[in-house]
Design a protein around this motif. Structure first.
Motif, PDB file in Angstrom:
ATOM      1  N   UNK A   7      12.208   9.740  -5.001  1.00 59.00           N
ATOM      2  CA  UNK A   7      10.885   9.137  -4.883  1.00 59.00           C
ATOM      3  C   UNK A   7      10.456   8.697  -6.278  1.00 59.00           C
ATOM      4  N   UNK A   8      10.210   7.394  -6.424  1.00 58.91           N
ATOM      5  CA  UNK A   8       9.871   6.839  -7.727  1.00 58.91           C
ATOM      6  C   UNK A   8       8.597   6.009  -7.655  1.00 58.91           C
ATOM      7  N   UNK A   9       8.063   5.726  -8.829  1.00 65.28           N
ATOM      8  CA  UNK A   9       6.857   4.920  -8.977  1.00 65.28           C
ATOM      9  C   UNK A   9       7.103   3.881 -10.061  1.00 65.28           C
ATOM     10  N   UNK A  98      -4.825 -10.724   5.903  1.00 64.28           N
ATOM     11  CA  UNK A  98      -3.435 -11.068   5.591  1.00 64.28           C
ATOM     12  C   UNK A  98      -3.030 -10.464   4.245  1.00 64.28           C
ATOM     13  N   UNK A  99      -3.928 -10.493   3.282  1.00 66.07           N
ATOM     14  CA  UNK A  99      -3.635  -9.903   1.977  1.00 66.07           C
ATOM     15  C   UNK A  99      -3.390  -8.413   2.073  1.00 66.07           C
ATOM     16  N   UNK A 100      -4.209  -7.721   2.862  1.00 65.60           N
ATOM     17  CA  UNK A 100      -4.025  -6.275   3.034  1.00 65.60           C
ATOM     18  C   UNK A 100      -2.728  -5.977   3.776  1.00 65.60           C
ATOM     19  N   UNK A 101      -2.392  -6.793   4.766  1.00 62.67           N
ATOM     20  CA  UNK A 101      -1.112  -6.610   5.477  1.00 62.67           C
ATOM     21  C   UNK A 101       0.064  -6.776   4.518  1.00 62.67           C
ATOM     22  N   UNK A 102      -0.004  -7.785   3.671  1.00 62.00           N
ATOM     23  CA  UNK A 102       1.064  -8.008   2.690  1.00 62.00           C
ATOM     24  C   UNK A 102       1.153  -6.834   1.719  1.00 62.00           C
ATOM     25  N   UNK A 103       0.002  -6.382   1.268  1.00 54.02           N
ATOM     26  CA  UNK A 103      -0.010  -5.246   0.353  1.00 54.02           C
ATOM     27  C   UNK A 103       0.682  -4.047   0.983  1.00 54.02           C
ATOM     28  N   UNK A 104       0.337  -3.770   2.235  1.00 49.27           N
ATOM     29  CA  UNK A 104       0.974  -2.656   2.933  1.00 49.27           C
ATOM     30  C   UNK A 104       2.477  -2.835   3.078  1.00 49.27           C
ATOM     31  N   UNK A 105       2.893  -4.056   3.383  1.00 45.94           N
ATOM     32  CA  UNK A 105       4.315  -4.335   3.599  1.00 45.94           C
ATOM     33  C   UNK A 105       5.136  -4.144   2.328  1.00 45.94           C
ATOM     34  N   UNK A 106       4.580  -4.538   1.190  1.00 45.33           N
ATOM     35  CA  UNK A 106       5.350  -4.511  -0.062  1.00 45.33           C
ATOM     36  C   UNK A 106       4.959  -3.374  -0.998  1.00 45.33           C
ATOM     37  N   UNK A 107       4.134  -2.459  -0.516  1.00 40.72           N
ATOM     38  CA  UNK A 107       3.615  -1.406  -1.391  1.00 40.72           C
ATOM     39  C   UNK A 107       4.714  -0.515  -1.973  1.00 40.72           C
ATOM     40  N   UNK A 108       5.832  -0.386  -1.284  1.00 39.83           N
ATOM     41  CA  UNK A 108       6.937   0.445  -1.790  1.00 39.83           C
ATOM     42  C   UNK A 108       7.477  -0.070  -3.130  1.00 39.83           C
ATOM     43  N   UNK A 109       7.172  -1.331  -3.448  1.00 38.65           N
ATOM     44  CA  UNK A 109       7.541  -1.821  -4.779  1.00 38.65           C
ATOM     45  C   UNK A 109       6.773  -1.060  -5.855  1.00 38.65           C
ATOM     46  N   UNK A 110       5.584  -0.566  -5.499  1.00 38.74           N
ATOM     47  CA  UNK A 110       4.752   0.173  -6.450  1.00 38.74           C
ATOM     48  C   UNK A 110       5.132   1.643  -6.492  1.00 38.74           C
ATOM     49  N   UNK A 111       5.169   2.265  -5.334  1.00 45.33           N
ATOM     50  CA  UNK A 111       5.501   3.693  -5.264  1.00 45.33           C
ATOM     51  C   UNK A 111       6.108   4.015  -3.915  1.00 45.33           C
ATOM     52  N   UNK A 112       6.968   4.995  -3.928  1.00 43.03           N
ATOM     53  CA  UNK A 112       7.568   5.468  -2.692  1.00 43.03           C
ATOM     54  C   UNK A 112       6.892   6.753  -2.225  1.00 43.03           C
ATOM     55  N   UNK A 113       5.890   7.221  -2.976  1.00 46.20           N
ATOM     56  CA  UNK A 113       5.237   8.492  -2.670  1.00 46.20           C
ATOM     57  C   UNK A 113       4.180   8.360  -1.578  1.00 46.20           C
ATOM     58  N   UNK A 114       3.561   7.200  -1.482  1.00 51.03           N
ATOM     59  CA  UNK A 114       2.546   6.980  -0.461  1.00 51.03           C
ATOM     60  C   UNK A 114       2.753   5.606   0.166  1.00 51.03           C
ATOM     61  N   UNK A 115       2.189   5.429   1.354  1.00 55.40           N
ATOM     62  CA  UNK A 115       2.280   4.153   2.057  1.00 55.40           C
ATOM     63  C   UNK A 115       0.881   3.684   2.420  1.00 55.40           C
ATOM     64  N   UNK A 116       0.735   2.390   2.538  1.00 54.83           N
ATOM     65  CA  UNK A 116      -0.518   1.812   3.017  1.00 54.83           C
ATOM     66  C   UNK A 116      -0.284   1.268   4.417  1.00 54.83           C
TER      67      UNK A 116
END
Length: 159
Positions: A7-9, A98-116
């Motif tokens: 798990x990385x950030x 749409x922006x929030x959906x995209x953020x949720x979809x690609x959030x793992x690029x930021x961290x794998x510790x939490x999901x949106x």
């Protein structure tokens, strides 16, 4: 994610924390070294750090600054574009939803510790932060940072 996947950030979060520590008058390098993060990684835009080191940095940063809202204040240290491609993917959406959906979809690029996750309930839409099961100050600051970054970025984009 498999049990062997670490798990990385993203380093962008470390940069935001470092900026807040500097604004508080603290020497950043020894704090990073105390939690096992090599300060040279701040220069690598693609660097990732283990979440355990990130969690230790959240806790130590809040402790050293004596700031109970440390995560939210770190979000202030990260200008739009600081999250790299994720800011532009979400920020260039046609609508807030749409922006929030995209953020949720690609959030793992930021961290794998939490999901949106975006959840629609009738006329309401809820942004849920998942995976922050540990009740620790590190997770408190990470969640507050995530929420504050989301709000500030979309507020800027929807004006």
């Amino acid at each position: 994610m498999s049990a062997t996947t670490p798990i990385t950030t993203s380093i962008t979060t470390v940069r935001a924390i470092a900026a807040q520590l500097e604004r508080s008058g603290l020497d950043v390098e020894p704090i990073l070294e105390d939690v096992g993060i090599d300060p040279i990684l701040l220069e690598d835009p693609d660097a990732r750090v283990p979440f355990d080191a990130m969690a230790a940095l959240w806790e130590l940063g809040a402790e050293r600054t004596e700031d109970n809202a440390f995560g939210a204040h770190c979000a202030e240290s990260l200008p739009f574009g600081g999250h790299g491609v994720i800011d532009f993917i979400a920020g260039n959406a046609r609508t807030l939803g749409e922006g929030l959906e995209r953020l949720g979809r690609y959030f793992r690029l930021m961290t794998m510790a939490i999901e949106l996750e975006l959840e629609k309930r009738g006329d309401e839409t809820w942004l849920r932060i998942l995976g922050a099961k540990q009740a620790s100050t590190a997770m408190q600051h990470a969640v507050e940072f995530t929420f504050a970054c989301t709000v500030t970025r979309f507020r800027k984009e929807t004006k």
